[in-house]
Design a protein around this motif. Structure first.
Motif, PDB file in Angstrom:
ATOM      1  N   VAL A  44       0.840  -1.201   0.000  1.00  0.00           N
ATOM      2  CA  VAL A  44       0.000   0.000   0.000  1.00  0.00           C
ATOM      3  C   VAL A  44       0.875   1.251   0.000  1.00  0.00           C
ATOM      4  O   VAL A  44       0.652   2.178  -0.785  1.00  0.00           O
ATOM      5  CB  VAL A  44      -0.969   0.000   1.203  1.00  0.00           C
ATOM      6  N   LEU A  45       1.887   1.281   0.858  1.00  0.00           N
ATOM      7  CA  LEU A  45       2.765   2.451   0.908  1.00  0.00           C
ATOM      8  C   LEU A  45       3.491   2.651  -0.415  1.00  0.00           C
ATOM      9  O   LEU A  45       3.638   3.785  -0.886  1.00  0.00           O
ATOM     10  CB  LEU A  45       3.758   2.318   2.063  1.00  0.00           C
ATOM     11  N   ARG A  46       3.945   1.553  -1.025  1.00  0.00           N
ATOM     12  CA  ARG A  46       4.652   1.654  -2.314  1.00  0.00           C
ATOM     13  C   ARG A  46       3.743   2.269  -3.374  1.00  0.00           C
ATOM     14  O   ARG A  46       4.164   3.122  -4.155  1.00  0.00           O
ATOM     15  CB  ARG A  46       5.138   0.276  -2.755  1.00  0.00           C
ATOM     16  N   LEU A  47       2.468   1.836  -3.391  1.00  0.00           N
ATOM     17  CA  LEU A  47       1.514   2.419  -4.333  1.00  0.00           C
ATOM     18  C   LEU A  47       1.350   3.926  -4.114  1.00  0.00           C
ATOM     19  O   LEU A  47       1.113   4.681  -5.058  1.00  0.00           O
ATOM     20  CB  LEU A  47       0.161   1.731  -4.211  1.00  0.00           C
ATOM     21  N   LEU A  48       1.482   4.347  -2.863  1.00  0.00           N
ATOM     22  CA  LEU A  48       1.372   5.774  -2.533  1.00  0.00           C
ATOM     23  C   LEU A  48       2.673   6.529  -2.767  1.00  0.00           C
ATOM     24  O   LEU A  48       2.741   7.746  -2.570  1.00  0.00           O
ATOM     25  CB  LEU A  48       0.941   5.932  -1.072  1.00  0.00           C
ATOM     26  N   GLY A  49       3.720   5.801  -3.155  1.00  0.00           N
ATOM     27  CA  GLY A  49       5.018   6.436  -3.401  1.00  0.00           C
ATOM     28  C   GLY A  49       5.821   6.675  -2.141  1.00  0.00           C
ATOM     29  O   GLY A  49       6.648   7.577  -2.082  1.00  0.00           O
ATOM     30  N   VAL A  50       5.579   5.862  -1.109  1.00  0.00           N
ATOM     31  CA  VAL A  50       6.230   6.025   0.193  1.00  0.00           C
ATOM     32  C   VAL A  50       6.919   4.717   0.567  1.00  0.00           C
ATOM     33  O   VAL A  50       6.348   3.645   0.401  1.00  0.00           O
ATOM     34  CB  VAL A  50       5.183   6.400   1.273  1.00  0.00           C
ATOM     35  N   GLU A  51       8.134   4.809   1.075  1.00  0.00           N
ATOM     36  CA  GLU A  51       8.852   3.626   1.569  1.00  0.00           C
ATOM     37  C   GLU A  51       8.538   3.439   3.051  1.00  0.00           C
ATOM     38  O   GLU A  51       8.403   4.420   3.793  1.00  0.00           O
ATOM     39  CB  GLU A  51      10.369   3.801   1.388  1.00  0.00           C
ATOM     40  N   ILE A  52       8.454   2.193   3.488  1.00  0.00           N
ATOM     41  CA  ILE A  52       8.121   1.909   4.887  1.00  0.00           C
ATOM     42  C   ILE A  52       9.151   2.525   5.834  1.00  0.00           C
ATOM     43  O   ILE A  52       8.821   2.940   6.944  1.00  0.00           O
ATOM     44  CB  ILE A  52       7.951   0.387   5.129  1.00  0.00           C
ATOM     45  N   GLU A  53      10.399   2.638   5.387  1.00  0.00           N
ATOM     46  CA  GLU A  53      11.455   3.219   6.221  1.00  0.00           C
ATOM     47  C   GLU A  53      11.241   4.713   6.465  1.00  0.00           C
ATOM     48  O   GLU A  53      11.824   5.291   7.373  1.00  0.00           O
ATOM     49  CB  GLU A  53      12.833   3.011   5.583  1.00  0.00           C
ATOM     50  N   GLN A  54      10.406   5.354   5.642  1.00  0.00           N
ATOM     51  CA  GLN A  54      10.124   6.779   5.785  1.00  0.00           C
ATOM     52  C   GLN A  54       8.980   7.036   6.763  1.00  0.00           C
ATOM     53  O   GLN A  54       8.634   8.180   7.015  1.00  0.00           O
ATOM     54  CB  GLN A  54       9.730   7.378   4.427  1.00  0.00           C
ATOM     55  N   CYS A  55       8.387   5.957   7.300  1.00  0.00           N
ATOM     56  CA  CYS A  55       7.180   6.086   8.113  1.00  0.00           C
ATOM     57  C   CYS A  55       7.409   5.827   9.595  1.00  0.00           C
ATOM     58  O   CYS A  55       8.131   4.916   9.973  1.00  0.00           O
ATOM     59  CB  CYS A  55       6.121   5.104   7.622  1.00  0.00           C
ATOM     60  N   GLU A  56       6.733   6.636  10.382  1.00  0.00           N
ATOM     61  CA  GLU A  56       6.561   6.377  11.807  1.00  0.00           C
ATOM     62  C   GLU A  56       5.224   5.662  11.929  1.00  0.00           C
ATOM     63  O   GLU A  56       4.284   5.943  11.183  1.00  0.00           O
ATOM     64  CB  GLU A  56       6.478   7.685  12.597  1.00  0.00           C
ATOM     65  N   PHE A  57       5.109   4.749  12.870  1.00  0.00           N
ATOM     66  CA  PHE A  57       3.854   4.066  13.157  1.00  0.00           C
ATOM     67  C   PHE A  57       3.463   4.432  14.572  1.00  0.00           C
ATOM     68  O   PHE A  57       4.239   4.235  15.499  1.00  0.00           O
ATOM     69  CB  PHE A  57       4.025   2.546  13.006  1.00  0.00           C
ATOM     70  N   ASP A  58       2.262   4.992  14.743  1.00  0.00           N
ATOM     71  CA  ASP A  58       1.846   5.448  16.058  1.00  0.00           C
ATOM     72  C   ASP A  58       0.343   5.299  16.206  1.00  0.00           C
ATOM     73  O   ASP A  58      -0.369   5.119  15.225  1.00  0.00           O
ATOM     74  CB  ASP A  58       2.254   6.910  16.266  1.00  0.00           C
ATOM     75  N   CYS A  59      -0.119   5.416  17.450  1.00  0.00           N
ATOM     76  CA  CYS A  59      -1.537   5.284  17.759  1.00  0.00           C
ATOM     77  C   CYS A  59      -2.249   6.629  17.779  1.00  0.00           C
ATOM     78  O   CYS A  59      -3.472   6.672  17.866  1.00  0.00           O
ATOM     79  CB  CYS A  59      -1.720   4.614  19.117  1.00  0.00           C
ATOM     80  N   GLU A  60      -1.492   7.699  17.726  1.00  0.00           N
ATOM     81  CA  GLU A  60      -2.101   9.024  17.794  1.00  0.00           C
ATOM     82  C   GLU A  60      -1.344   9.977  16.889  1.00  0.00           C
ATOM     83  O   GLU A  60      -0.203   9.735  16.501  1.00  0.00           O
ATOM     84  CB  GLU A  60      -2.102   9.541  19.226  1.00  0.00           C
ATOM     85  N   MET A  61      -2.012  11.078  16.570  1.00  0.00           N
ATOM     86  CA  MET A  61      -1.407  12.095  15.719  1.00  0.00           C
ATOM     87  C   MET A  61      -0.153  12.644  16.379  1.00  0.00           C
ATOM     88  O   MET A  61      -0.115  12.830  17.593  1.00  0.00           O
ATOM     89  CB  MET A  61      -2.389  13.248  15.500  1.00  0.00           C
ATOM     90  N   VAL A  62       0.838  12.895  15.562  1.00  0.00           N
ATOM     91  CA  VAL A  62       2.089  13.488  16.011  1.00  0.00           C
ATOM     92  C   VAL A  62       2.326  14.706  15.127  1.00  0.00           C
ATOM     93  O   VAL A  62       2.177  14.621  13.904  1.00  0.00           O
ATOM     94  CB  VAL A  62       3.260  12.487  15.857  1.00  0.00           C
ATOM     95  N   LYS A  63       2.672  15.806  15.732  1.00  0.00           N
ATOM     96  CA  LYS A  63       2.901  17.023  14.961  1.00  0.00           C
ATOM     97  C   LYS A  63       4.156  16.849  14.111  1.00  0.00           C
ATOM     98  O   LYS A  63       5.175  16.372  14.587  1.00  0.00           O
ATOM     99  CB  LYS A  63       3.070  18.216  15.899  1.00  0.00           C
ATOM    100  N   GLY A  64       4.047  17.202  12.852  1.00  0.00           N
ATOM    101  CA  GLY A  64       5.195  17.144  11.966  1.00  0.00           C
ATOM    102  C   GLY A  64       4.966  16.290  10.736  1.00  0.00           C
ATOM    103  O   GLY A  64       4.755  16.818   9.653  1.00  0.00           O
ATOM    104  N   PRO A  65       4.961  14.967  10.892  1.00  0.00           N
ATOM    105  CA  PRO A  65       4.853  14.134   9.698  1.00  0.00           C
ATOM    106  C   PRO A  65       3.471  14.175   9.056  1.00  0.00           C
ATOM    107  O   PRO A  65       2.468  14.414   9.719  1.00  0.00           O
ATOM    108  CB  PRO A  65       5.175  12.727  10.207  1.00  0.00           C
TER     109      PRO A  65
END
Length: 123
Positions: A44-65
């Motif tokens: 899914v991320l690849r289809l969106l043009g995003v690499e998994i290494e570029q992502c933070e995974f969290d349960c709540e919104m974080v300011k910035g990304p």
């Protein structure tokens, strides 16, 4: 009570080190989410043009990304994610949810292409 659950219940955000470089993208998931199906996440991320290494995974919104995918059971407004789906564990067993996910990906890609074709378009 689990400390994380307590902090979540009190709506207390977690401290993040400023030394750690932040990643440009965020994927939101439930605290108890099973993210073991990394293949689907990567696809899914690849289809969106995003690499998994570029992502933070969290349960709540974080300011910035930029929020690229919100797969929480309970969605919170404002909805700023590129795509919104059911939790990852529900997608393989619910064809309607999977169809909605692919439709959103397609719409997002169409919008990106339109934005690229019309660089001076007003948003």
């Amino acid at each position: 009570m689990d400390q994380s659950a307590f902090l979540d219940a009190m709506n207390i955000t977690r401290w993040r080190s400023a030394d750690k470089p932040s990643k440009p993208y965020l994927v939101l998931h439930d605290l108890d989410a099973d993210l073991s199906d990394e293949t689907l996440i990567v696809d899914v991320l690849r289809l969106l043009g995003v690499e998994i290494e570029q992502c933070e995974f969290d349960c709540e919104m974080v300011k910035g990304p930029q929020v690229v995918w919100d797969m929480r059971k309970v969605k919170v407004r404002p909805r700023v994610a590129w795509i919104v789906s059911a939790p990852l564990s529900d997608l393989p067993v619910n064809p309607q949810e999977k169809r909605q996910l692919w439709l959103q990906i397609s719409q997002h890609l169409d919008k990106q292409q339109t934005d690229k074709d019309e660089p001076n378009a007003q948003h």
